[in-house]
Design a protein around this motif. Structure first.
Motif, PDB file in Angstrom:
ATOM      1  N   LYS A 232       0.850  -1.186   0.000  1.00  0.00           N
ATOM      2  CA  LYS A 232       0.000   0.000   0.000  1.00  0.00           C
ATOM      3  C   LYS A 232       0.884   1.233   0.000  1.00  0.00           C
ATOM      4  N   LYS A 233       0.626   2.160  -0.936  1.00  0.00           N
ATOM      5  CA  LYS A 233       1.412   3.380  -1.028  1.00  0.00           C
ATOM      6  C   LYS A 233       0.491   4.583  -0.959  1.00  0.00           C
ATOM      7  N   PRO A 234       0.961   5.690  -0.371  1.00  0.00           N
ATOM      8  CA  PRO A 234       0.124   6.897  -0.304  1.00  0.00           C
ATOM      9  C   PRO A 234      -0.146   7.435  -1.709  1.00  0.00           C
ATOM     10  N   ASN A 235      -1.373   7.902  -1.923  1.00  0.00           N
ATOM     11  CA  ASN A 235      -1.738   8.463  -3.225  1.00  0.00           C
ATOM     12  C   ASN A 235      -0.930   9.710  -3.544  1.00  0.00           C
ATOM     13  N   ASP A 236      -0.543  10.429  -2.502  1.00  0.00           N
ATOM     14  CA  ASP A 236       0.306  11.603  -2.674  1.00  0.00           C
ATOM     15  C   ASP A 236       1.690  11.258  -2.111  1.00  0.00           C
ATOM     16  N   PRO A 237       2.685  10.979  -2.974  1.00  0.00           N
ATOM     17  CA  PRO A 237       4.011  10.575  -2.487  1.00  0.00           C
ATOM     18  C   PRO A 237       4.646  11.587  -1.537  1.00  0.00           C
ATOM     19  N   ALA A 238       4.252  12.854  -1.658  1.00  0.00           N
ATOM     20  CA  ALA A 238       4.835  13.887  -0.794  1.00  0.00           C
ATOM     21  C   ALA A 238       4.161  13.937   0.571  1.00  0.00           C
ATOM     22  N   ASN A 239       3.052  13.212   0.725  1.00  0.00           N
ATOM     23  CA  ASN A 239       2.302  13.226   1.985  1.00  0.00           C
ATOM     24  C   ASN A 239       2.040  11.786   2.416  1.00  0.00           C
ATOM     25  N   HIS A 240       2.842  11.313   3.371  1.00  0.00           N
ATOM     26  CA  HIS A 240       2.714   9.918   3.805  1.00  0.00           C
ATOM     27  C   HIS A 240       1.408   9.667   4.552  1.00  0.00           C
ATOM     28  N   SER A 242      -1.527  10.720   3.440  1.00  0.00           N
ATOM     29  CA  SER A 242      -2.636  10.740   2.482  1.00  0.00           C
ATOM     30  C   SER A 242      -3.213   9.331   2.333  1.00  0.00           C
ATOM     31  N   PRO A 243      -4.449   9.205   1.812  1.00  0.00           N
ATOM     32  CA  PRO A 243      -5.045   7.869   1.603  1.00  0.00           C
ATOM     33  C   PRO A 243      -4.120   6.985   0.777  1.00  0.00           C
ATOM     34  N   ARG A 244      -4.202   5.691   1.034  1.00  0.00           N
ATOM     35  CA  ARG A 244      -3.305   4.746   0.373  1.00  0.00           C
ATOM     36  C   ARG A 244      -4.072   3.828  -0.568  1.00  0.00           C
ATOM     37  N   SER A 245      -3.360   3.361  -1.583  1.00  0.00           N
ATOM     38  CA  SER A 245      -3.920   2.422  -2.555  1.00  0.00           C
ATOM     39  C   SER A 245      -2.971   1.237  -2.708  1.00  0.00           C
ATOM     40  N   TRP A 246      -3.526   0.127  -3.210  1.00  0.00           N
ATOM     41  CA  TRP A 246      -2.718  -1.077  -3.411  1.00  0.00           C
ATOM     42  C   TRP A 246      -1.972  -1.001  -4.737  1.00  0.00           C
ATOM     43  N   TRP A 247      -0.688  -1.391  -4.685  1.00  0.00           N
ATOM     44  CA  TRP A 247       0.149  -1.426  -5.861  1.00  0.00           C
ATOM     45  C   TRP A 247       0.881  -2.768  -5.910  1.00  0.00           C
ATOM     46  N   ALA A 248       1.144  -3.234  -7.126  1.00  0.00           N
ATOM     47  CA  ALA A 248       2.021  -4.379  -7.346  1.00  0.00           C
ATOM     48  C   ALA A 248       3.360  -3.837  -7.828  1.00  0.00           C
ATOM     49  N   THR A 249       4.412  -4.132  -7.083  1.00  0.00           N
ATOM     50  CA  THR A 249       5.740  -3.609  -7.400  1.00  0.00           C
ATOM     51  C   THR A 249       6.680  -4.757  -7.750  1.00  0.00           C
ATOM     52  N   THR A 250       7.393  -4.609  -8.840  1.00  0.00           N
ATOM     53  CA  THR A 250       8.448  -5.548  -9.197  1.00  0.00           C
ATOM     54  C   THR A 250       9.780  -4.845  -9.039  1.00  0.00           C
ATOM     55  N   SER A 251      10.557  -5.319  -8.077  1.00  0.00           N
ATOM     56  CA  SER A 251      11.887  -4.758  -7.835  1.00  0.00           C
ATOM     57  C   SER A 251      12.929  -5.645  -8.514  1.00  0.00           C
ATOM     58  N   PHE A 252      13.958  -4.997  -9.046  1.00  0.00           N
ATOM     59  CA  PHE A 252      15.021  -5.724  -9.734  1.00  0.00           C
ATOM     60  C   PHE A 252      16.346  -5.523  -8.988  1.00  0.00           C
ATOM     61  N   PRO A 253      16.465  -6.116  -7.807  1.00  0.00           N
ATOM     62  CA  PRO A 253      17.728  -5.981  -7.083  1.00  0.00           C
ATOM     63  C   PRO A 253      18.831  -6.698  -7.841  1.00  0.00           C
ATOM     64  N   LEU A 334       1.032   3.639 -13.725  1.00  0.00           N
ATOM     65  CA  LEU A 334       2.355   3.052 -13.620  1.00  0.00           C
ATOM     66  C   LEU A 334       3.329   4.050 -13.004  1.00  0.00           C
ATOM     67  N   SER A 335       4.312   3.550 -12.297  1.00  0.00           N
ATOM     68  CA  SER A 335       5.377   4.415 -11.792  1.00  0.00           C
ATOM     69  C   SER A 335       6.678   3.624 -11.798  1.00  0.00           C
ATOM     70  N   ALA A 336       7.783   4.332 -11.863  1.00  0.00           N
ATOM     71  CA  ALA A 336       9.096   3.689 -11.895  1.00  0.00           C
ATOM     72  C   ALA A 336      10.087   4.502 -11.079  1.00  0.00           C
ATOM     73  N   ASN A 337      11.009   3.798 -10.426  1.00  0.00           N
ATOM     74  CA  ASN A 337      12.106   4.443  -9.710  1.00  0.00           C
ATOM     75  C   ASN A 337      13.392   4.240 -10.496  1.00  0.00           C
ATOM     76  N   ALA A 338      14.011   5.328 -10.881  1.00  0.00           N
ATOM     77  CA  ALA A 338      15.225   5.254 -11.695  1.00  0.00           C
ATOM     78  C   ALA A 338      16.448   5.045 -10.813  1.00  0.00           C
ATOM     79  N   ILE A 339      17.467   4.423 -11.381  1.00  0.00           N
ATOM     80  CA  ILE A 339      18.769   4.267 -10.732  1.00  0.00           C
ATOM     81  C   ILE A 339      19.642   5.444 -11.134  1.00  0.00           C
ATOM     82  N   ARG A 340      20.236   6.090 -10.161  1.00  0.00           N
ATOM     83  CA  ARG A 340      21.082   7.248 -10.446  1.00  0.00           C
ATOM     84  C   ARG A 340      22.519   6.942 -10.031  1.00  0.00           C
ATOM     85  N   LEU A 341      23.375   6.855 -11.030  1.00  0.00           N
ATOM     86  CA  LEU A 341      24.801   6.631 -10.782  1.00  0.00           C
ATOM     87  C   LEU A 341      25.535   7.926 -11.064  1.00  0.00           C
ATOM     88  N   GLY A 342      26.032   8.558 -10.014  1.00  0.00           N
ATOM     89  CA  GLY A 342      26.731   9.826 -10.181  1.00  0.00           C
ATOM     90  C   GLY A 342      28.114   9.635 -10.784  1.00  0.00           C
TER      91      GLY A 342
END
Length: 392
Positions: A232-240, A242-253, A334-342
Motif C-alpha cells: 500500500k502506497k500513499p496516493n500523494d508521495p509527498a504526503n505519507h 494521504s489515503p493509500r492504494s494497493w500497488w504491485a511492485t516488481t523490484s530488480f535488485p 504506472l510508476s518507476a524508480n530510476a537508478i542514479r549513478l553519479g
C-alpha cells in the motif's frame, strides 16, 4: 542514541534499580568470546555461493545426504538452475538487509562508548526509533559521522598510532571514508527497501521470477530476475498521511551489488568486533580495511552489468470507476524508480573494475591499556561467564 541509555538497560530510572556495573566484565567477556556476527553472515553468504555454483562437486556433496550427529538423511536432489537463481535473489535480498541492520545496530551501540555494548544493542528494541535513526545516516550529508568516531569504532583509535596498527596514513584516511560511506549506503538501503525486505522475509510473499527484458517502447529499462510484491502506497508521495492504494511492485535488485555489499558489511563487522573485543575482553585481533572506491563500485557494478536504468516498476491494482458498476475500470497507473549513478561512482567503478586484489588483514595487537589480568575470584554472577572474567 536510540533506545535506552547504553550500559543500563533499565526502562524507568525512577522505578527500576540501577544495574550493578561489576557484572559488565562478565557480560563483555561472554559477548566477545564468540566469533562474532560476521561469521554467521559469511556462512550464509557462502550458502548462496554454493547454491549458485555449477561445479559437479556441489551435486556430489548433496548426494552424501544429511549426517549430523546421530541424524541421517537421504540424498538431496540438486535444484534446477532456474530455482537456484530465484533462491539466490531472494536470499541475497534478505541477507543484505539482515547484515546491514546488524552493522547499524552494532555501530549505534559502540560509537557511544558504552560500558556494556551487549546491553546497548539489546536495548534497541523500537523498530520505529531504529528507522528514524537509520534515516539520519541515509542522507548524503555525512558530516555527523566524524572521522574520530569512525576510526575509533572500526580501526581501534583516532590515529594509527593510537590504535597501535601499521597502516599508512593514506590507506587509513581512505578506509575511514570507506566505512563512513558504507554506513550511509546501508542505511539508505534499509530505509528505502523496507517493503521489499518485508515481502521477501515475512511469509515469503515476494515472488521471484525471470522477467526477461522489460521494455518501455523500444528501450530496455529492466530485466532478469525480479521480485514482485504487493504494498500500500500513499496516493500523494509527498504526503505519507494521504489515503493509500494497493500497488504491485516488481523490484530488480542486482545480485552482484547485493553480494558485494554483503561482503563489505562482513568486513566492517569483522573490524568493529575485533576492535571491541580487544577493548572489552583483552584479545588481539585483526582489521579488514574497506576503500571508498569499493563501496561506490558495489552500488554501480550491478546496474552497469545488468544494463538497466530502473530499480523497480509499480502498477496500481485496478479498481472500479465510481458509479460505473463492475464492468468498467479506472485507468492503469504506472510508476518507476530510476537508478542514479553519479560521476564519482562511475569513476570509482572504472578505477577498480576487473581487479582482484586480495583482502588485507591488518594485525591489531594488544596495547598496554588492553591487557587484562585474569581474575582468581571464585565468585561470579553468571554460570555462562568465561573463567577469569569476574570482578566480584
Amino acid at each position: 542514541m536510540i533506545g535506552n541509555k547504553p550500559g543500563n538497560g533499565n526502562t524507568d530510572r525512577k522505578t527500576a534499580p540501577q544495574l550493578a556495573t561489576e557484572q559488565y566484565s562478565e557480560l563483555n567477556a561472554t559477548f566477545y568470546v564468540s566469533g562474532g556476527p560476521h561469521e554467521y553472515i559469511r556462512a550464509r553468504l557462502q550458502a548462496i555461493i554454493f547454491t549458485l555454483t555449477d561445479s559437479e562437486e556441489a551435486e556430489k556433496i548433496l548426494d552424501l545426504g544429511l549426517n549430523v550427529g546421530p541424524l541421517r538423511g537421504q540424498a538431496s536432489m540438486r535444484m534446477s538452475e532456474e530455482a537456484r537463481a530465484r533462491y539466490a535473489q531472494m536470499e541475497s535480498t534478505v541477507l543484505l538487509h539482515h547484515a546491514g541492520e546488524s552493522l547499524l545496530r552494532l555501530w549505534f551501540a559502540h560509537k557511544e562508548s558504552s560500558l556494556c555494548p551487549w546491553l546497548a544493542v539489546a536495548s534497541l528494541t523500537s523498530a520505529r526509533d531504529f528507522k528514524i535513526e537509520a534515516e539520519k545516516y541515509a542522507n548524503a550529508d555525512t558530516s555527523h559521522m566524524t572521522a574520530d568516531d569512525i576510526a575509533s569504532v572500526f580501526l581501534g583509535g583516532r590515529t594509527p598510532e593510537e590504535a597501535g596498527v601499521a597502516i599508512p596514513k593514506e590507506s587509513w584516511e581512505d578506509s575511514v571514508n570507506g566505512f563512513r560511506e558504507l554506513l550511509r549506503v546501508v542505511a539508505d538501503q534499509i530505509t528505502g527497501q523496507a517493503n521489499l525486505y518485508n515481502a521477501a522475509k515475512h511469509g515469503l510473499v515476494g515472488i521471484p521470477a525471470d522477467h526477461g527484458d522489460v521494455n518501455l517502447g523500444d528501450i530496455r529499462v529492466a530485466g532478469g530476475i525480479g521480485i514482485t510484491y504487493l504494498q500500500k502506497k500513499p496516493n500523494d508521495p509527498a504526503n505519507h498521511n494521504s489515503p493509500r492504494s494497493w500497488w504491485a511492485t516488481t523490484s530488480f535488485p542486482s545480485l552482484a551489488t547485493d553480494l558485494f555489499l554483503i561482503e563489505l558489511i562482513i568486513r566492517a563487522i569483522h573490524s568493529l568486533w575485533n576492535v571491541a573485543r580487544r577493548k572489552f575482553a583483552g584479545f588481539p585481533g585483526e582489521l579488514v580495511l574497506i576503500s571508498h572506491d569499493e563501496v561506490l563500485t558495489a552500488k554501480a557494478i550491478g546496474p552497469i552489468a545488468d544494463q538497466r536504468p530502473v530499480q523497480d516498476l509499480s502498477q496500481k491494482l485496478p479498481t472500479y470507476t465510481d458509479g460505473s458498476g463492475p464492468q468498467r475500470f479506472a485507468a492503469v497507473e504506472l510508476s518507476a524508480n530510476a537508478i542514479r549513478l553519479g560521476p564519482e561512482m562511475l569513476r570509482a567503478y572504472e578505477r577498480i573494475s576487473g581487479s582482484s586484489n586480495e583482502i588485507a588483514f591488518i594485525d591489531l595487537p594488544l596495547r598496554q591499556a588492553d591487557r587484562r589480568k585474569p581474575s582468581t575470584s571464585g565468585n561470579q554472577f553468571f554460570h555462562f561467564s568465561p573463567h577469569g572474567s569476574s570482578e566480584v
